[in-house]
Design an enzyme around this catalytic site. Structure first.
Site, PDB file in Angstrom:
ATOM      1  N   ASP A   1       0.612  -0.381   0.869  1.00  0.00           N
ATOM      2  CA  ASP A   1       0.535  -1.331  -0.234  1.00  0.00           C
ATOM      3  C   ASP A   1       1.473  -0.826  -1.331  1.00  0.00           C
ATOM      4  OD1 ASP A   1      -0.046  -3.474  -1.800  1.00  0.00           O
ATOM      5  OD2 ASP A   1      -2.210  -3.277  -1.699  1.00  0.00           O
TER       6      ASP A   1
HETATM    7  C1  BGC Z   1      -1.095  -6.098  -3.418  1.00  0.00           C
HETATM    8  C2  BGC Z   1      -0.723  -6.582  -2.038  1.00  0.00           C
HETATM    9  C3  BGC Z   1       0.593  -7.297  -2.096  1.00  0.00           C
HETATM   10  C4  BGC Z   1       1.636  -6.337  -2.642  1.00  0.00           C
HETATM   11  C5  BGC Z   1       3.035  -6.912  -2.681  1.00  0.00           C
HETATM   12  C6  BGC Z   1       0.022  -5.330  -4.082  1.00  0.00           C
HETATM   13  O1  BGC Z   1      -0.229  -5.101  -5.415  1.00  0.00           O
HETATM   14  O2  BGC Z   1      -2.262  -5.323  -3.334  1.00  0.00           O
HETATM   15  O3  BGC Z   1      -1.740  -7.394  -1.521  1.00  0.00           O
HETATM   16  O4  BGC Z   1       0.941  -7.787  -0.849  1.00  0.00           O
HETATM   17  O5  BGC Z   1       1.261  -5.993  -3.959  1.00  0.00           O
HETATM   18  O6  BGC Z   1       3.188  -7.848  -3.637  1.00  0.00           O
END
Ligand code: BGC
Length: 757
Positions: free
Chosen positions: A296
């Site tokens: 993530d």
């Molecule tokens: C989120 C993810 C997301 C990623 C990319 C993160 O802050 O937890 O779910 O896909 O950002 O934007």
């Protein structure tokens, strides 16, 4: 005897030959998998730096269609692209922008390995569908799959080939802002919806230019953040891990999802990004997942704050060893992985394994055949907001609405209903109802409820009553709630006084849920509860339309307001969908997939809990209860009314074949209107070697019944539905008594007990 021995020896020898040749054939076939051949050939040409490059993902870029950057971070990223040090980017969109970046790597880097373009396509791209929690309330797998197909068609038209969805985290705590992004509290339904969503995104064939790869996220346990506070610690036992959290992930892996994203949280003391047990033993080991894992956003780096890694170098080492293949925005692999390999701290075979997985997905998508397959500007213009997409969004929006209360059939309103007062800022809002997590969309693009109502009648007055939010709202800043300004109340009361019926649209702004938006209260934000009560005093004939991204404890409203419609945040077509339900052109059929609490103090509250040793009321206080609130939810899981009334009868269970139990039930539409119903099948294993939940959903069917029609619905229960995971993670099926229950929601059920032999 001798002959017998001779004959047997011959048979053993023959069997041995057969096994050897089958093995050789299998190995040969494996060798001949054309993608493996290509992946291995490419890998053999790559330097360590190029391998590490594939494992690196960057956010955004400079104005790519402008001049080549000469300084700063942009220059560095540009150089990295040219040198093959980037495997994927996120948040770059637009067919032209994508082509430009793709050209840099394909034409200028040594091996020309195309990029993956990732983006959060969570509930549509431009044409927005209801938030996922709303879509889940449809229990309509076909419609959900179609929604994601449309999302993929639009996203692929703007150059995106990878979505970070679906979120298959099970969610039980409405305080957590990201409940809007999932399918609710049930692992069985969550798994089915997850699979439908992956199918929709990935299409029938990844080579198709409208197919985009999907991501199952967040692996694992992110939905169990303590006290509902985002990013918080997760501490759960084996039974919840194996039976609640993991099943939706397993289902989408079996369903062919190409990527999995790990999560920000620590789970039982180990951050997910550095969790070899989850990623290596379970995901890539037991489940044989052959796609790749992306971290993530900066979740590798966050292991330093967790106190799990002392610096970025250790982050890289822990992450790669734990099976996190691609680094989103931690820069750990790019900075340290090469030296870790050279120092002998990380075996090159771990790097090779990660790179092979990433390359495989790129080959499967057909990017090597045509790196520009998502870069057609004419198609981009044609597909965005295509009329078919708007129609699909309306269909999904209507199906997501849940009728919570309808005393004396106040709804539907007559088509020529006169003298309506419409009250509430959200009724006239074209932004809030779009929901959260919609970064590709256009602001202020929802059809408002007022616009929807206007298609039926102009005999209404609108009075805002009070603002929900103050000032600008966006994805990254906290929303400011109007906690004090009630200056519009009087005008709204006057409008209500003069009206025959009042439609009040209240709830949360779209940006009150989503990432980083946890709440401690589950009430109507700001002064809205006060407004509701003020209007009720002058005219109780109220239809309350709720807009919210999470279950809310609207206990007062349930007691006093005659009609309540749960409309979530329905996306682009909000107003049209709500109006069609209010005026009876669509008969609501949605059912809640998350329990609504009576009070925030009850959360986490969910239907599939264990019994306590003291479940029943006693004369004295010593039983499992609250002294100031009932244990009951406000609305249970699976609950939702219709303009039709359905009656269940004649539950039959045939358990003569213990691993193929047959269940049937008759459902009659006892009303003058045709409507759709979702019949739900639950089981309860009365005694288990691990205690079993009081109820578990194990089947559902959605069907239409004409006025007064009745139908017999059949369900089947096999060992797959009857078994569960023990604390070692092994799937077991046990003999003994089971209650089999079928009904319209998780509380109103017909029941039969069977003994499974
Ligand atoms: C989120 C993810 C997301 C990623 C990319 C993160 O802050 O937890 O779910 O896909 O950002 O934007």
């Amino acid at each position: 005897m001798k002959r017998f021995i001779g004959f047997n020896a011959f048979r053993i020898f023959f069997l041995f030959l057969l096994i050897i040749s089958c093995k050789a054939m299998a190995q040969n076939q494996q060798k001949q998998d054309p993608i493996d051949v290509k992946v291995n050939a490419l890998l053999s040409k790559m330097t360590i730096s190029e391998k590490v490059g594939q494992m690196n993902q960057y956010n955004g870029f400079w104005e790519v269609t402008g001049p080549v950057p000469k300084e700063g971070n942009a220059k560095l990223k540009y150089e990295h692209l040219k040198n093959g040090l980037v495997g994927s980017v996120l948040n770059v969109k637009g067919a032209e922008n994508v082509r430009k970046l793709q050209e840099i790597v394909v034409k200028q880097s040594r091996l020309g390995i195309p990029l993956l373009f990732g983006f959060d396509v969570i509930h549509g791209h431009k044409t927005l569908f209801p938030i996922p929690l709303g879509q889940a309330a449809s229990w309509d797998l076909e419609a959900i799959e179609k929604s994601e197909r449309v999302a993929a068609i639009e996203a692929s038209a703007v150059g995106i080939n990878w979505t970070f969805a679906p979120m298959v985290d099970i969610t039980r705590d409405a305080r957590w802002g990201r409940v809007m992004e999932g399918a609710g509290e049930d692992p069985y339904l969550g798994a089915a919806i997850g699979v439908a969503r992956v199918k929709g995104f990935q299409g029938k064939n990844l080579k198709d230019s409208t197919s985009i790869i999907a991501t199952a996220k967040h692996f694992a346990g992110y939905g169990f953040a303590e006290s509902g506070r985002d990013y918080n610690t997760v501490d759960i036992g084996s039974s919840s891990l194996y039976n609640t959290i993991l099943p939706p992930f397993k289902a989408v892996v079996d369903g062919g999802v190409s990527t999995v994203m790990n999560s920000f949280n620590v789970i039982n003391g180990v951050p997910s990004t550095g969790n070899a047990f989850l990623q290596r033993n379970i995901l890539k080991g037991k489940w044989n997942f052959n796609g790749f894992v992306v971290s993530d956003w900066g979740s590798g780096y966050e292991m330093i704050d967790h106190g799990f890694a002392k610096d970025l170098k250790q982050v890289a080492e822990i992450s790669v060893k734990a099976g996190s293949d691609m680094d989103m925005e931690s820069y750990a692999y790019l900075t340290h992985l090469k030296s870790l390999v050279e120092e002998g701290k990380v075996p090159i075979k771990l790097v090779d394994d990660a790179v092979k997985r990433i390359l495989r997905v790129k080959f499967e998508l057909g990017l090597f055949d045509n790196p520009y397959k998502y870069c057609d500007t004419a198609k981009e213009r044609k597909m965005i907001y295509h009329p078919d997409h708007l129609a699909a969004a309306l269909d999904m929006a209507k199906k997501s609405i849940v009728l919570l209360k309808n005393n004396h059939n106040l709804l539907p309103l007559a088509k020529d209903q006169q003298n309506i007062a419409v009250i509430g800022a959200l009724a006239n809002d074209n932004n809030g109802p779009l929901g959260s997590w919609r970064i590709g969309s256009d602001d202020n693009s929802a059809v408002t409820v007022i616009e929807g109502i206007k298609k039926y009648t102009t005999d209404f007055v609108y009075s805002k009553g009070a603002d929900v939010v103050i000032g600008k709202t966006d994805f990254i800043n906290e929303v400011k709630i109007n906690e004090t300004d009630t200056s519009g109340f009087e005008a709204a009361r006057e409008a209500a006084k003069a009206a025959k019926v009042v439609v009040m649209v209240l709830g949360e702004h779209g940006f009150q849920t989503g990432e980083g938006r946890s709440r401690t209260k589950l009430d109507l934000p700001g002064v809205q509860q006060q407004l509701l009560e003020a209007i009720y005093q002058v005219n109780p004939n109220i239809v309350l339309v709720m807009m919210n991204g999470r279950p809310l404890a609207i206990t007062w409203a349930q007691l006093h307001i005659p009609a309540i419609v749960e409309a979530w945040q329905l996306g682009t077509q909000t107003g049209n969908a709500v109006a069609q339900v209010l005026f009876g052109d669509y008969n609501p059929s949605g059912k809640l997939t998350m329990t609504f609490p009576r009070s925030v103090g009850q959360v986490p509250i969910y239907y599939n809990h264990y019994n306590t040793g003291r479940p029943s009321p006693k004369d004295v206080v010593f039983w499992s209860h609250y002294s100031d609130e009932s244990n009951k939810p406000l609305y249970p899981f699976g609950f939702g009314l219709s303009y039709s009334t359905f009656e269940y009868s004649d539950l039959k269970v045939d358990a003569s074949k213990p691993s193929a139990i047959k269940v049937s039930v008759t459902i009659k539409n006892n009303s003058e209107v045709g409507g759709e119903e979702v019949a739900q099948l639950y089981i309860h294993q009365c005694v288990g070697s691990i205690v079993r939940p009081v109820k578990e959903l194990k089947g559902f069917k959605k069907f239409y019944l004409k006025a007064h029609e009745s139908k017999t619905i059949q369900f089947g229960l096999t060992n797959r539905e009857l078994g569960y995971y023990n604390n070692e993670g092994n799937f077991i099926v046990e003999k003994g008594e089971y209650d089999i229950m079928v009904g319209t929601n998780s509380e109103e059920l017909l029941q039969k007990r069977i003994t499974k032999k």
